[in-house]
Structures are given as structure tokens and as C-alpha cells.
Design a protein around this motif. Structure first.
Motif, PDB file in Angstrom:
ATOM      1  N   LYS A   2       0.613  -1.295  -0.141  1.00 57.35           N
ATOM      2  CA  LYS A   2       0.102   0.051  -0.083  1.00 57.35           C
ATOM      3  C   LYS A   2       0.973   1.177   0.116  1.00 57.35           C
ATOM      4  O   LYS A   2       1.891   1.277   0.896  1.00 57.35           O
ATOM      5  CB  LYS A   2      -0.918   0.021   1.229  1.00 57.35           C
ATOM      6  N   LEU A   4      -0.471   4.869  -0.924  1.00 55.05           N
ATOM      7  CA  LEU A   4      -1.225   6.153  -0.500  1.00 55.05           C
ATOM      8  C   LEU A   4      -2.630   5.771  -0.689  1.00 55.05           C
ATOM      9  O   LEU A   4      -3.105   5.151  -1.568  1.00 55.05           O
ATOM     10  CB  LEU A   4      -0.623   7.334  -0.857  1.00 55.05           C
ATOM     11  N   LYS A   5      -3.326   6.860  -0.108  1.00 49.80           N
ATOM     12  CA  LYS A   5      -4.843   6.960  -0.182  1.00 49.80           C
ATOM     13  C   LYS A   5      -5.142   8.299  -0.721  1.00 49.80           C
ATOM     14  O   LYS A   5      -5.105   9.147  -0.040  1.00 49.80           O
ATOM     15  CB  LYS A   5      -5.785   6.362   0.970  1.00 49.80           C
ATOM     16  N   THR A  10      -7.125   3.848  -3.165  1.00 52.37           N
ATOM     17  CA  THR A  10      -5.897   3.353  -2.665  1.00 52.37           C
ATOM     18  C   THR A  10      -4.973   2.973  -3.665  1.00 52.37           C
ATOM     19  O   THR A  10      -5.287   2.257  -4.761  1.00 52.37           O
ATOM     20  CB  THR A  10      -6.207   2.005  -1.680  1.00 52.37           C
ATOM     21  N   ARG A  12      -1.477   1.325  -4.810  1.00 54.08           N
ATOM     22  CA  ARG A  12      -0.463   0.094  -4.281  1.00 54.08           C
ATOM     23  C   ARG A  12       0.529  -0.124  -5.145  1.00 54.08           C
ATOM     24  O   ARG A  12       0.607   0.062  -6.490  1.00 54.08           O
ATOM     25  CB  ARG A  12      -1.364  -1.269  -4.142  1.00 54.08           C
ATOM     26  N   ASP A  60      -9.413   0.425  -6.301  1.00 52.16           N
ATOM     27  CA  ASP A  60      -7.918   0.788  -5.925  1.00 52.16           C
ATOM     28  C   ASP A  60      -6.798   0.446  -7.139  1.00 52.16           C
ATOM     29  O   ASP A  60      -7.702  -0.068  -8.056  1.00 52.16           O
ATOM     30  CB  ASP A  60      -7.161  -0.008  -4.851  1.00 52.16           C
ATOM     31  N   GLU A  62      -3.239  -0.513  -8.756  1.00 52.63           N
ATOM     32  CA  GLU A  62      -2.110  -1.272  -8.482  1.00 52.63           C
ATOM     33  C   GLU A  62      -0.900  -0.494  -9.582  1.00 52.63           C
ATOM     34  O   GLU A  62      -1.264  -0.630 -10.972  1.00 52.63           O
ATOM     35  CB  GLU A  62      -2.028  -2.625  -8.838  1.00 52.63           C
TER      36      GLU A  62
END
Length: 294
Positions: A2, A4-5, A10, A12, A60, A62
Motif C-alpha cells: 500500500k 497512499l490513499k 488506494t 498500491r 484501488d 496497482e
């Protein structure tokens, strides 16, 4: 890992990206590392902004060395036109940065000798053109799949794009070994080859999950909109539902006419019957199994 958000999304790291950043920093390319990281993050942020502009819910992201893979929570991800728009936004952003940089390059003579500035331009060009390659999970692969969905169906279009991706990965690996043999080692070619091959394989699982989820929500969309295009398929009674599923398109509802080998019509199966039977019996159940539910 992970990272940051941001705005409820999110971000990753994929381990390949983390390894590349570490190697660049280890060999004294800290400035280049920060530029690459910032551009990949910005590239994916633009994708997310366009996705949200289309009303999509983003889960999220990646991050890979040459882009990223976003998990979209909404079935509209599988709308071919929307997927094309979201995919094209990233490379266009990189090319806009190149255009702005070239204007600065032409009007600020002192910047012409700045290595970091030149690397910034090259990095944007690489990200832009590499992501336009017609291979999943790159942006070009998503655009290709969106164009093929109407004629092949989502699953077949995805499988074709994955095969193209893995062929490209093999070619990049061969090119990397050839250049290494001739005394020119390019780490990015090997990283790109492994990224394409393994990310494409992962895309098969992700795409199947999204596909099945979207089929389960088509009935809800039909009830909300009131109208949906209908496509008719014909299938042998002994054909596995897997083969029927492969030919489903995202923005259409399907009716399957079931026949035996003599050509006699045994009945009809609607898309919802196929989905329910797959959930209960699996994708290798025959079309007849869904027919008996009627």
C-alpha cells in the motif's frame, strides 16, 4: 504494498515496480526514479479522473513500471466506449506533457542542456507509446478489447488481447537477450517483458471476475432503462455453457436457441438462465441443463 490513499482511491505498488525503483535509486538515478514514479502516479490519476467523470466507482490502483491496473467497482467499466475513453486518457496526458515540454525546450535555451528535463520528455514518450501497444493490461489492449467486444464478445476479446500481450512479451525478451549479446544491456526491456507476460495472465482472472459480476447485474440495468438490445445465439444442446458465455457482449442481452444435431429446435434459454445455471452447475454444464430449468 500500500502506497497512499488519495480521494478515496488506494494506490498500491506492484513488486516489479518497487524493484525497478530500488535498482534505479541504488545505481545513482534517484532523480530519474522520482520522475518515473511521479509520471506513473499522474498517468493513473488521470485514468481515475476520467473514470469518475463517467460515473464509475474506483476501488484501488496497482502501480506497475509502465502504468497501472485499476479495479473498477461499477459494471460500466465494461461499456466498450467508456473503457476506450478511460484507457486513452493516460497516453494523451503523457503526450500533452511532451508537447508542453517541447514548447519550453524551444523557448528556454538553458533547459536544452538539462538532463533531467530531457529524461522527463523521454519518459513521457515511453509511457505514452508503450501504453498504446495493443496488449492487456496496457491502455492499448483495453482499447483493442473494447473494439473487439461487439463482434467477439467480452471473453473472446480478452483472450485474444492476452495472447497478443504474451507474444509481445516474448518478443521484448528476445530483443533484450539479443541486445545483451551484442553488448547493449537494457534493463527496461527485461522488466517490460516480465511485466507484460505476468500482468496479462493476471488480467484473465480479473476480467472473468468483472465479466461474471456484470452479467449478474444486467437484469437490474434492464429494469432501470426499460430497453436493451437483444442478440440471438444458436447452440447445440450438448455444448458447454462456457462456450456460450464466451460469446456474450456487455451492452446486449442474449437469447440462446437450443438445437440438437438434427437441427430440431429444443427450446430457448435466456441469458439469466445461463448465469443462474453457471452459478449452480459450473461453466462446463451443458446448454441442456439451463434448458431444463425452463
Amino acid at each position: 504494498m500500500k502506497l497512499l490513499k488519495l480521494g478515496g482511491i488506494t494506490f498500491r505498488f506492484h513488486w516489479v515496480f518497487l524493484l525497478l525503483l530500488f535498482l534505479l535509486a541504488f545505481y545513482g538515478y534517484l532523480g530519474e526514479t522520482l520522475i518515473l514514479f511521479s509520471l506513473v502516479l499522474a498517468h493513473e490519476t488521470v485514468h481515475m479522473l476520467i473514470a469518475r467523470a463517467h460515473g464509475l466507482e474506483v476501488g484501488d490502483v496497482e502501480l506497475f513500471p509502465f502504468g497501472g491496473v485499476a479495479r473498477i467497482e461499477d459494471v460500466l467499466e465494461l461499456d466498450p466506449q467508456v473503457e476506450s475513453n478511460v484507457a486513452l486518457a493516460g497516453p494523451l496526458f503523457n503526450f500533452v506533457l511532451v508537447a508542453v515540454s517541447m514548447v519550453l525546450y524551444a523557448n528556454l535555451p538553458g533547459w536544452q542542456q538539462n538532463e533531467m528535463f530531457l529524461f522527463f520528455i523521454r519518459c513521457n514518450l515511453v509511457l505514452g507509446f508503450f501504453n498504446l501497444l495493443p496488449a492487456l493490461p496496457l491502455d492499448g489492449g483495453r482499447i483493442l478489447r473494447a473494439r473487439l467486444c461487439g463482434s467477439l464478445g467480452f471473453q473472446q476479446a480478452t483472450e485474444l488481447a492476452i495472447r497478443i500481450s504474451q507474444i509481445m512479451a516474448s518478443l521484448l525478451l528476445l530483443l533484450g537477450f539479443y541486445l545483451f549479446y551484442t553488448g547493449h544491456f537494457h534493463l527496461t526491456l527485461f522488466v517490460a517483458a516480465f511485466f507484460l507476460y505476468f500482468a496479462a495472465a493476471k488480467e484473465r482472472t480479473v476480467a472473468m471476475y468483472s465479466f461474471i459480476r456484470s452479467l449478474g447485474r444486467k437484469k437490474k440495468i434492464l429494469y432501470e432503462q426499460g430497453v436493451m438490445p437483444l442478440t440471438t445465439l444458436m447452440a447445440l444442446d450438448e455444448a458447454p455453457l462456457k462456450e456460450v458465455l464466451r460469446r456474450f457482449a456487455m451492452k446486449k442481452y442474449h437469447r440462446i436457441v437450443v438445437v440438437n444435431r438434427d437441427g430440431r429446435v429444443l427450446g430457448e434459454v435466456m441469458e439469466s438462465d445461463v448465469v443462474d445455471t453457471i452459478v449452480n452447475k459450473g461453466i462446463f454444464a451443458s446448454v441442456t441443463t439451463a434448458l431444463r430449468k425452463k
